[in-house]
Design a protein around this motif. Structure first.
Motif, PDB file in Angstrom:
ATOM      1  N   ARG A  85      -6.698  -5.223 -11.812  1.00 35.23           N
ATOM      2  CA  ARG A  85      -5.576  -6.081 -12.186  1.00 35.23           C
ATOM      3  C   ARG A  85      -6.019  -7.141 -13.201  1.00 35.23           C
ATOM      4  O   ARG A  85      -5.286  -7.483 -14.126  1.00 35.23           O
ATOM      5  CB  ARG A  85      -4.990  -6.771 -10.950  1.00 35.23           C
ATOM      6  N   GLU A  98      -6.016  -6.399   1.505  1.00 34.83           N
ATOM      7  CA  GLU A  98      -6.006  -5.643   2.758  1.00 34.83           C
ATOM      8  C   GLU A  98      -6.719  -4.298   2.596  1.00 34.83           C
ATOM      9  O   GLU A  98      -7.437  -3.859   3.498  1.00 34.83           O
ATOM     10  CB  GLU A  98      -4.577  -5.442   3.236  1.00 34.83           C
ATOM     11  N   LYS A  99      -6.529  -3.652   1.452  1.00 35.77           N
ATOM     12  CA  LYS A  99      -7.210  -2.374   1.215  1.00 35.77           C
ATOM     13  C   LYS A  99      -8.716  -2.562   1.178  1.00 35.77           C
ATOM     14  O   LYS A  99      -9.475  -1.759   1.747  1.00 35.77           O
ATOM     15  CB  LYS A  99      -6.741  -1.752  -0.096  1.00 35.77           C
ATOM     16  N   ASN A 136      -4.131 -10.504  -8.471  1.00 34.78           N
ATOM     17  CA  ASN A 136      -4.417 -10.054  -7.112  1.00 34.78           C
ATOM     18  C   ASN A 136      -3.114  -9.848  -6.371  1.00 34.78           C
ATOM     19  O   ASN A 136      -2.045 -10.281  -6.806  1.00 34.78           O
ATOM     20  CB  ASN A 136      -5.296 -11.068  -6.380  1.00 34.78           C
ATOM     21  N   HIS A 137      -3.222  -9.198  -5.220  1.00 34.64           N
ATOM     22  CA  HIS A 137      -2.055  -8.955  -4.369  1.00 34.64           C
ATOM     23  C   HIS A 137      -2.558  -8.782  -2.953  1.00 34.64           C
ATOM     24  O   HIS A 137      -3.664  -8.274  -2.730  1.00 34.64           O
ATOM     25  CB  HIS A 137      -1.310  -7.695  -4.841  1.00 34.64           C
ATOM     26  N   GLN A 138      -1.760  -9.198  -2.009  1.00 34.37           N
ATOM     27  CA  GLN A 138      -2.176  -9.089  -0.608  1.00 34.37           C
ATOM     28  C   GLN A 138      -2.535  -7.649  -0.238  1.00 34.37           C
ATOM     29  O   GLN A 138      -3.484  -7.408   0.515  1.00 34.37           O
ATOM     30  CB  GLN A 138      -1.064  -9.606   0.306  1.00 34.37           C
ATOM     31  N   PHE A 139      -1.802  -6.692  -0.777  1.00 35.08           N
ATOM     32  CA  PHE A 139      -2.104  -5.292  -0.488  1.00 35.08           C
ATOM     33  C   PHE A 139      -3.515  -4.927  -0.942  1.00 35.08           C
ATOM     34  O   PHE A 139      -4.245  -4.219  -0.235  1.00 35.08           O
ATOM     35  CB  PHE A 139      -1.091  -4.373  -1.190  1.00 35.08           C
ATOM     36  N   ASP A 140      -3.934  -5.412  -2.125  1.00 42.54           N
ATOM     37  CA  ASP A 140      -5.274  -5.110  -2.634  1.00 42.54           C
ATOM     38  C   ASP A 140      -6.348  -5.711  -1.733  1.00 42.54           C
ATOM     39  O   ASP A 140      -7.394  -5.098  -1.502  1.00 42.54           O
ATOM     40  CB  ASP A 140      -5.442  -5.651  -4.056  1.00 42.54           C
ATOM     41  N   ASN A 146     -12.134  -8.950  -4.455  1.00 39.74           N
ATOM     42  CA  ASN A 146     -11.739  -8.532  -3.106  1.00 39.74           C
ATOM     43  C   ASN A 146     -12.851  -7.733  -2.424  1.00 39.74           C
ATOM     44  O   ASN A 146     -13.144  -7.942  -1.241  1.00 39.74           O
ATOM     45  CB  ASN A 146     -10.473  -7.678  -3.167  1.00 39.74           C
ATOM     46  N   ASP A 148      -8.537  -8.713  -7.951  1.00 39.11           N
ATOM     47  CA  ASP A 148      -8.777  -7.280  -8.026  1.00 39.11           C
ATOM     48  C   ASP A 148      -9.237  -6.991  -9.455  1.00 39.11           C
ATOM     49  O   ASP A 148      -8.508  -7.292 -10.406  1.00 39.11           O
ATOM     50  CB  ASP A 148      -7.491  -6.514  -7.712  1.00 39.11           C
ATOM     51  N   ASP A 162     -11.413  -0.856   3.658  1.00 40.35           N
ATOM     52  CA  ASP A 162     -12.475  -0.034   3.080  1.00 40.35           C
ATOM     53  C   ASP A 162     -13.880  -0.520   3.436  1.00 40.35           C
ATOM     54  O   ASP A 162     -14.813   0.290   3.511  1.00 40.35           O
ATOM     55  CB  ASP A 162     -12.349   0.004   1.552  1.00 40.35           C
TER      56      ASP A 162
END
Length: 256
Positions: A171, A228-229, A222-226, A194, A168, A233
């Motif tokens: 981040r 997925e967003k 990074n993060h799984q939520f980022d 992402n 991300d 999108d």
């Protein structure tokens, strides 16, 4: 065809692919003990795998190469001329029969049809791969700042994509990493963000459902939520992709 991710990320990358006739590794970026234990966990006999494909020479893709070659059961290694030249002399002397491949020049790997894909990364002639077997297709793309638009037709409509979604950008920029490293990752010879990855997978899966193995995820940036967003999108038909997140842990095999 079955695809097993042994490890994925900046700490190491390696994938095992097999069908009823032949099996092979892509990269060897983890130590031999980890390779052996993960293959054993899958119920696979490592000594029966005699073929290795190398995407590029960065340590997180070849750290286990020397030890793996010393075991003696790898008989065929496929790599570009640039990757070969970038290997250390002690590794070169251990190489068995080497097959020099080139981006955009297809070759046969037993009963697989393989197409090396040119990548944009700060390595010496890095490649990704498209593997076709019978009516199944697997695309392997990590470590690239972008994927050229000219590849869209040859990469679309695969059954499985192992595609990086590395970072991300916010981040990354907020991290304590050196500024030059941030520039490298964000650049054309770095890694897909992402958003980049989601936009790409959207283009490639418009006509066919596919599994996306989300690979080379930065643990720090990074993060799984980022991820997925970004998917929500930028992917028009969310029902067209099954998303699986790869990591340093062995990933259950995906069969196509």
């Amino acid at each position: 065809m079955e695809i097993f991710v042994l490890a994925s990320g900046s700490k190491g990358n390696m994938t095992y692919v097999k069908n009823d006739i032949k099996s092979f590794f892509v990269d060897a970026g983890i130590n031999l003990k980890s390779i052996e234990s993960k293959m054993q966990a899958y119920g696979e006999d490592i000594s029966q795998v005699d073929t290795l494909l190398i995407t590029h020479e960065h340590s997180d893709h070849i750290i286990g190469l020397k030890a793996l070659l010393k075991k003696g059961f790898i008989k065929h290694v496929y790599l570009t001329k640039g990757t070969y030249q970038a290997l250390s002399l002690d590794v070169k002397t251990l190489l068995p029969e080497k097959h020099i491949i080139k981006a955009d020049v297809p070759f046969k790997l037993f009963d697989y049809d393989c197409l090396p894909i040119m990548l944009s990364h700060d390595a010496n002639e890095p490649v990704g791969f498209r593997f076709d077997w019978n009516d199944k297709r697997f695309v392997y793309l990590t470590d690239t700042g972008y994927v050229d638009a000219s590849y869209m037709d040859v990469l679309k409509d695969a059954d499985v994509y192992l595609l990086e979604s590395n970072h991300d950008p916010k981040r990354l920029l907020d991290s304590r990493r050196p500024f030059q490293l941030k520039q490298r990752i964000l650049g054309m010879d770095g890694h897909l963000s992402n958003e980049d990855a989601a936009l790409l997978i959207n283009k490639l899966t418009k006509n066919k459902k596919a599994t996306w193995i989300v690979a080379h995820i930065s643990e720090e940036c990074n993060h799984q939520f980022d991820i997925e967003k970004a998917i929500v999108d930028h992917v028009e038909n969310l029902l067209n992709i099954q998303v699986v997140f790869a990591s340093q842990e062995a990933l259950e095999g995906i069969k196509i």
